[in-house]
Design a protein around this motif. Structure first.
Motif, PDB file in Angstrom:
ATOM      1  N   TYR A 147       0.836  -1.187   0.000  1.00 50.93           N
ATOM      2  CA  TYR A 147       0.000   0.000   0.000  1.00 50.93           C
ATOM      3  C   TYR A 147       0.874   1.241   0.000  1.00 50.93           C
ATOM      4  N   TYR A 148       0.376   2.285  -0.725  1.00 49.59           N
ATOM      5  CA  TYR A 148       1.103   3.556  -0.792  1.00 49.59           C
ATOM      6  C   TYR A 148       0.106   4.697  -0.637  1.00 49.59           C
ATOM      7  N   LYS A 149       0.567   5.748   0.029  1.00 47.22           N
ATOM      8  CA  LYS A 149      -0.256   6.938   0.189  1.00 47.22           C
ATOM      9  C   LYS A 149      -0.079   7.864  -1.002  1.00 47.22           C
ATOM     10  N   VAL A 150      -1.213   8.459  -1.434  1.00 50.41           N
ATOM     11  CA  VAL A 150      -1.187   9.404  -2.547  1.00 50.41           C
ATOM     12  C   VAL A 150      -1.842  10.695  -2.068  1.00 50.41           C
ATOM     13  N   PRO A 151      -1.060  11.719  -1.772  1.00 48.31           N
ATOM     14  CA  PRO A 151      -1.643  12.987  -1.339  1.00 48.31           C
ATOM     15  C   PRO A 151      -2.258  13.740  -2.519  1.00 48.31           C
ATOM     16  N   VAL A 152      -3.465  14.272  -2.315  1.00 47.16           N
ATOM     17  CA  VAL A 152      -4.203  14.995  -3.354  1.00 47.16           C
ATOM     18  C   VAL A 152      -4.555  16.363  -2.810  1.00 47.16           C
ATOM     19  N   VAL A 153      -4.410  17.386  -3.649  1.00 50.89           N
ATOM     20  CA  VAL A 153      -4.667  18.769  -3.249  1.00 50.89           C
ATOM     21  C   VAL A 153      -5.782  19.333  -4.133  1.00 50.89           C
ATOM     22  N   VAL A 154      -6.691  20.101  -3.510  1.00 53.42           N
ATOM     23  CA  VAL A 154      -7.734  20.821  -4.234  1.00 53.42           C
ATOM     24  C   VAL A 154      -7.394  22.300  -4.165  1.00 53.42           C
ATOM     25  N   LEU A 155      -7.353  22.963  -5.338  1.00 55.15           N
ATOM     26  CA  LEU A 155      -6.929  24.365  -5.430  1.00 55.15           C
ATOM     27  C   LEU A 155      -8.055  25.212  -5.996  1.00 55.15           C
ATOM     28  N   GLN A 156      -7.987  26.487  -5.694  1.00 55.16           N
ATOM     29  CA  GLN A 156      -8.855  27.464  -6.330  1.00 55.16           C
ATOM     30  C   GLN A 156      -7.974  28.469  -7.054  1.00 55.16           C
ATOM     31  N   GLY A 157      -8.160  28.502  -8.380  1.00 48.68           N
ATOM     32  CA  GLY A 157      -7.344  29.406  -9.184  1.00 48.68           C
ATOM     33  C   GLY A 157      -5.885  29.009  -9.237  1.00 48.68           C
ATOM     34  N   LYS A 158      -5.538  27.736  -9.075  1.00 49.58           N
ATOM     35  CA  LYS A 158      -4.187  27.184  -9.150  1.00 49.58           C
ATOM     36  C   LYS A 158      -3.271  27.608  -7.994  1.00 49.58           C
ATOM     37  N   ASP A 159      -3.749  28.469  -7.112  1.00 49.82           N
ATOM     38  CA  ASP A 159      -2.859  28.992  -6.075  1.00 49.82           C
ATOM     39  C   ASP A 159      -3.347  28.663  -4.658  1.00 49.82           C
ATOM     40  N   ASP A 160      -4.609  28.931  -4.395  1.00 46.08           N
ATOM     41  CA  ASP A 160      -5.117  28.795  -3.031  1.00 46.08           C
ATOM     42  C   ASP A 160      -5.557  27.355  -2.781  1.00 46.08           C
ATOM     43  N   GLN A 161      -4.946  26.741  -1.761  1.00 47.15           N
ATOM     44  CA  GLN A 161      -5.317  25.374  -1.397  1.00 47.15           C
ATOM     45  C   GLN A 161      -6.571  25.411  -0.534  1.00 47.15           C
ATOM     46  N   ILE A 162      -7.615  24.728  -0.989  1.00 48.42           N
ATOM     47  CA  ILE A 162      -8.887  24.723  -0.258  1.00 48.42           C
ATOM     48  C   ILE A 162      -9.280  23.316   0.200  1.00 48.42           C
ATOM     49  N   GLY A 163      -8.478  22.304  -0.136  1.00 45.61           N
ATOM     50  CA  GLY A 163      -8.797  20.947   0.281  1.00 45.61           C
ATOM     51  C   GLY A 163      -7.582  20.045   0.157  1.00 45.61           C
ATOM     52  N   TYR A 164      -7.538  19.009   0.993  1.00 45.80           N
ATOM     53  CA  TYR A 164      -6.404  18.095   0.978  1.00 45.80           C
ATOM     54  C   TYR A 164      -6.883  16.721   1.439  1.00 45.80           C
ATOM     55  N   GLY A 165      -6.323  15.663   0.830  1.00 44.35           N
ATOM     56  CA  GLY A 165      -6.656  14.311   1.251  1.00 44.35           C
ATOM     57  C   GLY A 165      -5.535  13.354   0.919  1.00 44.35           C
ATOM     58  N   GLU A 166      -5.337  12.348   1.773  1.00 48.93           N
ATOM     59  CA  GLU A 166      -4.349  11.302   1.525  1.00 48.93           C
ATOM     60  C   GLU A 166      -5.093  10.018   1.164  1.00 48.93           C
ATOM     61  N   LEU A 167      -5.025   9.645  -0.107  1.00 50.31           N
ATOM     62  CA  LEU A 167      -5.681   8.445  -0.603  1.00 50.31           C
ATOM     63  C   LEU A 167      -4.706   7.283  -0.562  1.00 50.31           C
ATOM     64  N   GLN A 168      -5.219   6.068  -0.661  1.00 48.15           N
ATOM     65  CA  GLN A 168      -4.385   4.877  -0.662  1.00 48.15           C
ATOM     66  C   GLN A 168      -4.524   4.139  -1.982  1.00 48.15           C
ATOM     67  N   VAL A 169      -3.421   3.540  -2.418  1.00 44.64           N
ATOM     68  CA  VAL A 169      -3.423   2.678  -3.602  1.00 44.64           C
ATOM     69  C   VAL A 169      -2.682   1.390  -3.250  1.00 44.64           C
ATOM     70  N   TRP A 170      -3.058   0.316  -3.947  1.00 51.15           N
ATOM     71  CA  TRP A 170      -2.363  -0.955  -3.813  1.00 51.15           C
ATOM     72  C   TRP A 170      -1.578  -1.207  -5.085  1.00 51.15           C
ATOM     73  N   ILE A 171      -0.297  -1.433  -4.939  1.00 54.92           N
ATOM     74  CA  ILE A 171       0.593  -1.619  -6.087  1.00 54.92           C
ATOM     75  C   ILE A 171       1.100  -3.055  -6.081  1.00 54.92           C
ATOM     76  N   SER A 172       0.985  -3.718  -7.246  1.00 54.29           N
ATOM     77  CA  SER A 172       1.541  -5.057  -7.430  1.00 54.29           C
ATOM     78  C   SER A 172       2.463  -5.043  -8.638  1.00 54.29           C
ATOM     79  N   HIS A 173       3.280  -6.082  -8.763  1.00 53.56           N
ATOM     80  CA  HIS A 173       4.253  -6.136  -9.869  1.00 53.56           C
ATOM     81  C   HIS A 173       3.578  -6.590 -11.152  1.00 53.56           C
TER      82      HIS A 173
END
Length: 630
Positions: A154-180
């Protein structure tokens, strides 16, 4: 918490190097890492939610990816208010530091995607547009290629929500499962991606009125799991007015786009002149979208879709011209049969009528059918009425040759005559060429009446006869029902009389038939003197019905033939001729008076004998007294 944008200084790097060189510290680290791997090796499904000041980021499930392959992460962003100009992107800060060692990757802190120029980061965020207040949120996605050097986990994937490309208005750390990726999997997403495009999402139908020019724009959204390139959206005009309502002034109506990202929406702007001969209505506009799934433009693919426009001009003319029902084809609705439950309907009773309705046409469908029932009337009153009060039944469609059942619960009128009464089913329906066609379907339903009769007073003269004698029987038969009584006959039966029949004939409703016949006695009555009177009649079908009555008639032994009696022979000298009332009376009731007279004579003889005996006894006693005195 460590600032991911801050790079460690030289002293920090030396401390980190010394930590790796110390074997005791290294063993402790390996134990901690093993414990973390043991805990994180168990899949933990569910939502991963992170809250920011204004926007919530949620994911319903954990995406599975393979090393070296593209992975699309679908998630939702939700806000408590409407926000304009919203962007989303990966937070790649810390990737330059924390992906250097195996220990760091095992902790899950390493950014799992390759940081190429096509990745959506803060420098190149993905535009979402307007974010509206909604409980369900807006579905979005980000796509990137998984690093080939990752271990499975498992790996964490941080995601950012912006307004107008500059102001951060939201943030979340999602998870993914990686296999070979082994190179032999059947589910290689590169060859099995499904590409899709959505036209006019959230838009009203473009609307135009002749002769105004119609200007409108159609939104085109890339609903595919990956970016598309070299996109060409083409409208193909049709020369037929009924298919394309606009003047064809341009050589082509193509709109080109070098690249459309995942969930990205672009506008297709058009300006059309409405045809003069176009009719009012809705028209489908066909569109072909050509695209490539790589930036090189190889393997061009096609996606076909359409959208609608509405035109206001003149109403469409009836292609059949002036209405003539003989020139139109329509379905043929008939009654294929019917039954009643019960089969025999008695006036005044309830019954079920089941009709089999058939479309007798071989190739014409009937639609929007409405069946209404009307009953024949007698004295301005319907013979049949529905139990529930509703006499109409609706049916959506009846295909060619199709059969359906209509069921009515009816009540018959009690006072009607016995015969068949008409019931009309009026059918109103549509055919492709004939609207509001009508048919009248008639069935005849027989109604039965119960035969009823009564008898008058029995007159029996005389009511007591001797064997061989006759008595006159008279009475009336009244038809109190609604049907005629056919071949009415009265039969008399008893052990003491000779069986006798008396034919009366037919008796109409409300009329009376009279019985007048002679009944002959054959044997003395041994019971209470009851004589059966059996009245029989037939209905219109010849079925015989009977009713039984009773009268009283006594038959006695004939005493005129008795020669020897215990009291001796008595010669009754009767006057040769009787005159007046006494003679008539004696002549009429001679047989009844003779036994009575004989009884009176016997009684008189007995009385005289008793008196004589008493007189002789008294005289003997008197003579005895006189002798004693002497």
């Amino acid at each position: 918490m460590r600032d991911w944008n801050e790079k460690p200084d030289k002293q920090g790097r030396e401390a980190f190097t010394n930590r790796r060189q110390n074997p005791i510290i290294r063993q402790i680290l390996w134990i901690v890492i093993a414990a973390i791997m043991l805990v994180t090796s168990v899949p933990v499904p569910g939502n991963i939610t992170a809250w920011a000041a204004e926007v919530e980021v949620t994911a319903d499930k954990i995406p599975h990816g393979k090393t070296g392959k593209n992975l699309t992460i679908n998630f939702k962003i939700r806000s408590s208010r409407d926000i304009e100009d919203v962007y989303i992107c990966f937070d790649v800060t810390g990737g330059e530091i924390w992906d250097e060692t195996d220990e760091d990757r095992e902790y899950g802190y390493a950014f799992p995607f390759e940081q190429t120029g096509s990745i959506n980061d803060r420098e190149n965020p993905k535009r979402v547009g307007k974010l509206k207040e909604s409980e369900n949120g807006k579905s979005v996605s980000l796509t990137a290629r998984v690093r080939r050097d990752l271990k499975e986990g498992y790996y964490k994937v941080p995601v950012v929500v912006l307004q107008g490309k500059d102001d951060q208005i939201g943030y979340g750390e999602l998870q993914v499962w990686i296999s070979h990726f082994t190179g032999t999997d059947d589910d290689d997403e590169e060859g099995n991606k499904t590409y899709d495009f959505v036209l006019g999402e959230g838009q009203s139908t473009p609307d135009g009125t002749y002769p105004n020019v119609m200007n409108f724009a159609i939104n085109l959204r890339n609903n595919s799991p990956a970016n598309v390139y070299n996109v060409k959206a083409c409208i193909t005009p049709d020369a037929a007015t009924d298919k394309f309502p606009f003047e064809i002034n341009d050589v082509n109506y193509d709109r080109m786009f070098e690249r459309i990202g995942v969930d990205e929406t672009v506008e297709l702007g058009y300006s059309f002149a409405i045809r003069e001969d176009a009719y009012s209505g809705y028209y489908p506009i066909a569109m072909k979208i050509f695209y490539s799934d790589s930036s090189t433009g190889e393997e061009l693919k096609t996606f076909e879709t359409s959208f609608y426009v509405r035109i206001h001009n003149k109403d469409k003319e009836d292609e059949y011209g002036e209405f003539n029902e003989h020139d139109r084809t329509r379905a043929r609705i008939i009654i294929d049969g019917f039954i009643t439950e019960p089969e025999t309907i008695i006036a005044g009773d309830e019954f079920d009528l089941v009709l089999k309705i058939k479309n007798a046409s071989s190739n014409i469908t009937a639609s929007n059918l409405l069946f209404s029932m009307e009953s024949e009337k007698v004295s301005d009153s319907a013979v049949f009425t529905t139990e529930s009060g509703s006499s109409s039944v609706a049916l959506n469609t009846l295909p060619p040759g199709g059969v359906t059942e209509l069921r009515y619960r009816l009540i018959s009128r009690p006072g009607v005559d016995q015969r068949s009464y008409g019931l009309t089913i009026k059918a109103k329906y549509d055919s492709p060429e004939f609207k509001n066609a009508e048919e009248s379907l008639v069935v005849d339903i027989p109604v039965k009446q119960i035969a009823r009769l009564s008898t008058g007073t029995f007159e029996v003269m005389p009511d007591s006869i001797t064997a061989g004698g006759e008595s006159n029987v008279m009475f009336a038969i009244n038809n109190t029902g609604k049907v005629m009584l056919y071949n009415v006959t009265a039969a008399f039966e008893a052990d003491s009389i000779q069986p006798t029949d008396s034919y009366v004939g037919n008796i109409k409703p409300g009329e009376t038939g009279n019985v007048d016949c002679m009944v002959t006695g054959v044997a003395p009555t041994m019971d209470d003197g009851k004589v059966k009177v059996i009245i029989s009649y037939e209905d219109e079908n010849g079925v015989v019905f009977t009713e039984e009555k009773e009268l009283t008639l006594f038959v006695m032994e004939d005493m005129s033939n008795m020669e020897d009696m215990e009291a001796g022979n008595f010669d009754m000298e009767m006057p040769e001729e009787k005159t007046g009332f006494l003679a008539a009376f004696m002549e009429k009731y001679q047989q009844q008076l003779l036994p009575g007279a004989l009884a009176v004579i016997v009684i008189l003889v007995i009385v005289i004998v008793v008196i004589l005996v008493k007189h002789r006894k008294a005289k003997a006693e008197l003579d005895s007294d006189e002798d004693e005195e002497e």
